[in-house]
Motif scaffolding. Structure first.
Motif, PDB file in Angstrom:
ATOM      1  N   ALA A 217      -7.206  -2.058   5.531  1.00  0.00           N
ATOM      2  CA  ALA A 217      -6.934  -0.618   5.535  1.00  0.00           C
ATOM      3  C   ALA A 217      -5.937  -0.374   4.407  1.00  0.00           C
ATOM      4  CB  ALA A 217      -6.368  -0.173   6.880  1.00  0.00           C
ATOM      5  N   GLU A 218      -6.432   0.208   3.314  1.00  0.00           N
ATOM      6  CA  GLU A 218      -5.613   0.374   2.113  1.00  0.00           C
ATOM      7  C   GLU A 218      -4.830   1.680   2.181  1.00  0.00           C
ATOM      8  OE1 GLU A 218      -6.097   0.492  -2.777  1.00  0.00           O
ATOM      9  OE2 GLU A 218      -7.865   0.293  -1.474  1.00  0.00           O
ATOM     10  N   LYS A 219      -3.509   1.556   2.114  1.00  0.00           N
ATOM     11  CA  LYS A 219      -2.642   2.728   2.184  1.00  0.00           C
ATOM     12  C   LYS A 219      -2.419   3.339   0.807  1.00  0.00           C
ATOM     13  CE  LYS A 219       0.059   1.192   6.211  1.00  0.00           C
ATOM     14  NZ  LYS A 219       1.433   0.917   6.704  1.00  0.00           N
ATOM     15  N   ALA A 220      -2.044   4.609   0.801  1.00  0.00           N
ATOM     16  CA  ALA A 220      -1.695   5.282  -0.450  1.00  0.00           C
ATOM     17  C   ALA A 220      -0.283   4.878  -0.868  1.00  0.00           C
ATOM     18  CB  ALA A 220      -1.780   6.794  -0.272  1.00  0.00           C
ATOM     19  N   GLY A 221      -0.010   4.963  -2.160  1.00  0.00           N
ATOM     20  CA  GLY A 221       1.331   4.668  -2.647  1.00  0.00           C
ATOM     21  C   GLY A 221       1.630   3.185  -2.653  1.00  0.00           C
ATOM     22  N   LEU A 222       2.908   2.872  -2.470  1.00  0.00           N
ATOM     23  CA  LEU A 222       3.372   1.493  -2.563  1.00  0.00           C
ATOM     24  C   LEU A 222       3.507   0.819  -1.206  1.00  0.00           C
ATOM     25  CD1 LEU A 222       6.153   2.005  -5.275  1.00  0.00           C
ATOM     26  CD2 LEU A 222       3.787   1.251  -5.614  1.00  0.00           C
ATOM     27  N   PHE A 223       3.030   1.473  -0.164  1.00  0.00           N
ATOM     28  CA  PHE A 223       3.146   0.895   1.171  1.00  0.00           C
ATOM     29  C   PHE A 223       2.182  -0.282   1.320  1.00  0.00           C
ATOM     30  CE2 PHE A 223       4.315   5.367   1.536  1.00  0.00           C
ATOM     31  CZ  PHE A 223       5.581   5.258   2.098  1.00  0.00           C
ATOM     32  N   GLY A 224       2.592  -1.270   2.104  1.00  0.00           N
ATOM     33  CA  GLY A 224       1.759  -2.454   2.306  1.00  0.00           C
ATOM     34  C   GLY A 224       0.486  -2.147   3.071  1.00  0.00           C
TER      35      GLY A 224
END
Length: 329
Positions: free
Chosen positions: A124-131
Motif C-alpha cells: 500500500a503505497e502512501k503519498a509523500g515521504l511516509f513509509g
C-alpha cells in the motif's frame, strides 16, 4: 495504534492431486486486509504472487553452480491513483483475490542446494515521504498421489549369505509421515547352527538430485538424516523373526519426497546386520529399502469422509470468508 496491512488466504497449503498431466490444478484464494488507524492518502494498493526456483552450490556441498528462474508471476491492482492520491478514512478495507494455478507448477521444495518457493507480497503505497505498508505470505504447493497405490506392495530385500543363512527384510508399509516409526522385520532361516545377531544398524538416507538448465543433471547426493545402532546377542533359531522400530525425524531436518524438473528427493532405509557363527566368524547383511515420506495432509486427501459429515453442505468461500466483496482476477 498504527495501521495494519495483512494477507489472509483460505489455504496456505495448496494441494494438486496426481501427476501434472492428470491433475486439475488448484486455486489460490484470499483477501488483502487494510486497517487504517487514521485518514491516509494512498497512491496504490497492489498484490503480487510469484514462484521461483533457486539453485546454488554456495549452500551445498554439491557443485551445481547457480540458477534462478521465475515460474509464475501474477499481479492485482486494487487502487491506482498515483497522479492524484486517494484519501481513505480510518477503518477497514478488504480486497479479495483469486488465482487458478495450473497443474504444471512444481511443488514447493526446500533442500540443501536450492528451493522452489511461492510468495504473496502486498504493498500500500502512501503519498509523500511516509513509509509504505507491506505484507508478505508464503504459499506451499504440494503434489500428492494416492496412498492406496503405495499400500499395495511392501518393500522387501532377500538374499543368501555364504551358505550360512537366508534372510529377508520387510517394512510394514511404503509411506510414512515425519515423527512416525517404521517397523522393520528381519527374518532369518539358518543353514548352520550356532548363529547369533551381534549388531544391527538402521538409517534413513535422503538422496537429492538436481537438474540445472544448460548444465545438465547432478547427483544424486546422499545425506544421512538419522541412524540407530542396537548391540545384542540374540540367538538365531529356526524361523527366526524380530522387528525393530526406526523413528522418522522432524520435518525441520529433512525434506519430503518430491520430484520436479529441477529437484528430486527420495529416501531409503539402510540396514547393516552383523551375525556371528559358533566360532566367532562374522557375516554382514548390507541392504536398503525404498520408503516414501509425505506430509500428514496426504492422509486427509486419501481418507473417505465420515458418514456423519457426508450430508453436510459446506458454505461457499464467499459465504464463509468474504461475504461483501467481489473477487479480483
Amino acid at each position: 495504534m498504527s495501521s495494519r496491512f495483512t494477507i489472509l488466504v483460505l489455504e496456505d497449503n495448496l494441494v494438486m492431486l496426481g501427476a501434472a498431466e492428470e491433475s486439475a490444478g488448484c486455486v489460490l484464494r484470499g483477501c488483502l486486509m487494510l486497517d487504517l488507524s487514521e485518514t491516509t492518502k494512498l497512491k496504490t494498493v497492489r498484490l503480487s504472487f510469484e514462484g521461483k526456483v533457486k539453485l546454488s552450490s554456495h549452500k551445498s556441498s554439491c557443485d551445481i553452480g547457480s540458477h534462478q528462474e521465475l515460474l509464475i508471476s501474477h499481479a492485482w491492482t486494487f487502487l491506482d491513483t498515483a497522479d492524484k492520491p486517494t484519501k481513505l478514512a480510518a477503518g477497514k478495507y478488504k480486497y479479495n483475490f483469486e488465482l487458478p494455478l495450473k497443474s504444471e507448477l512444481p511443488p514447493s521444495m526446500q533442500v540443501e542446494g536450492g528451493a522452489i518457493e511461492y510468495k504473496l507480497k502486498g504493498v500500500a503505497e502512501k503519498a509523500g515521504l511516509f513509509g509504505n505498508l507491506t505484507a508478505e505470505k508464503k504459499i506451499h504447493i504440494h503434489r500428492l498421489f494416492s496412498l492406496w497405490s503405495f499400500s499395495q506392495t511392501h518393500a522387501s530385500s532377500k538374499g543368501t549369505c555364504k551358505d550360512r543363512f537366508d534372510y529377508e527384510l520387510t517394512i510394514s508399509k511404503n509411506f510414512f509421515h515425519p515423527k512416525e516409526s517404521i517397523d522393520i522385520t528381519v527374518s532369518i532361516d539358518p543353514l548352520i547352527t550356532g548363529l547369533r545377531v551381534k549388531n544391527v544398524c538402521w538409517g534413513i538416507v535422503q538422496n537429492t538430485s538436481y537438474h540445472v538448465p544448460s548444465k545438465g543433471d547432478f547427483g544424486p547426493w546422499g545425506k544421512v538424516i538419522t541412524r540407530v545402532s542396537h548391540k545384542t546377542q540374540v540367538p538365531v533359531g529356526d524361523d527366526f523373526q524380530k522387528t525393530w522400530s526406526l523413528a522418522i525425524p522432524d520435518k525441520k531436518i529433512m525434506s519430503y519426497d518430491g520430484q520436479s524438473s529441477f529437484i528430486k528427493v527420495e529416501h531409503r532405509i539402510t540396514a547393516k546386520i552383523e551375525i556371528l557363527d559358533a566360532y566367532g566368524a562374522r557375516s554382514k547383511i548390507r541392504t536398503s529399502l525404498p520408503v516414501v515420506i509425505v506430509p500428514e495432509l496426504s492422509s486427509q486427501y486419501n481418507a473417505p469422509p465420515r458418514y456423519s459429515r457426508a450430508a453436510i453442505t459446506l458454505p461457499s468461500y464467499m459465504e464463509a470468508m468474504l461475504p461483501d466483496c467481489e473477487r479480483a482476477y
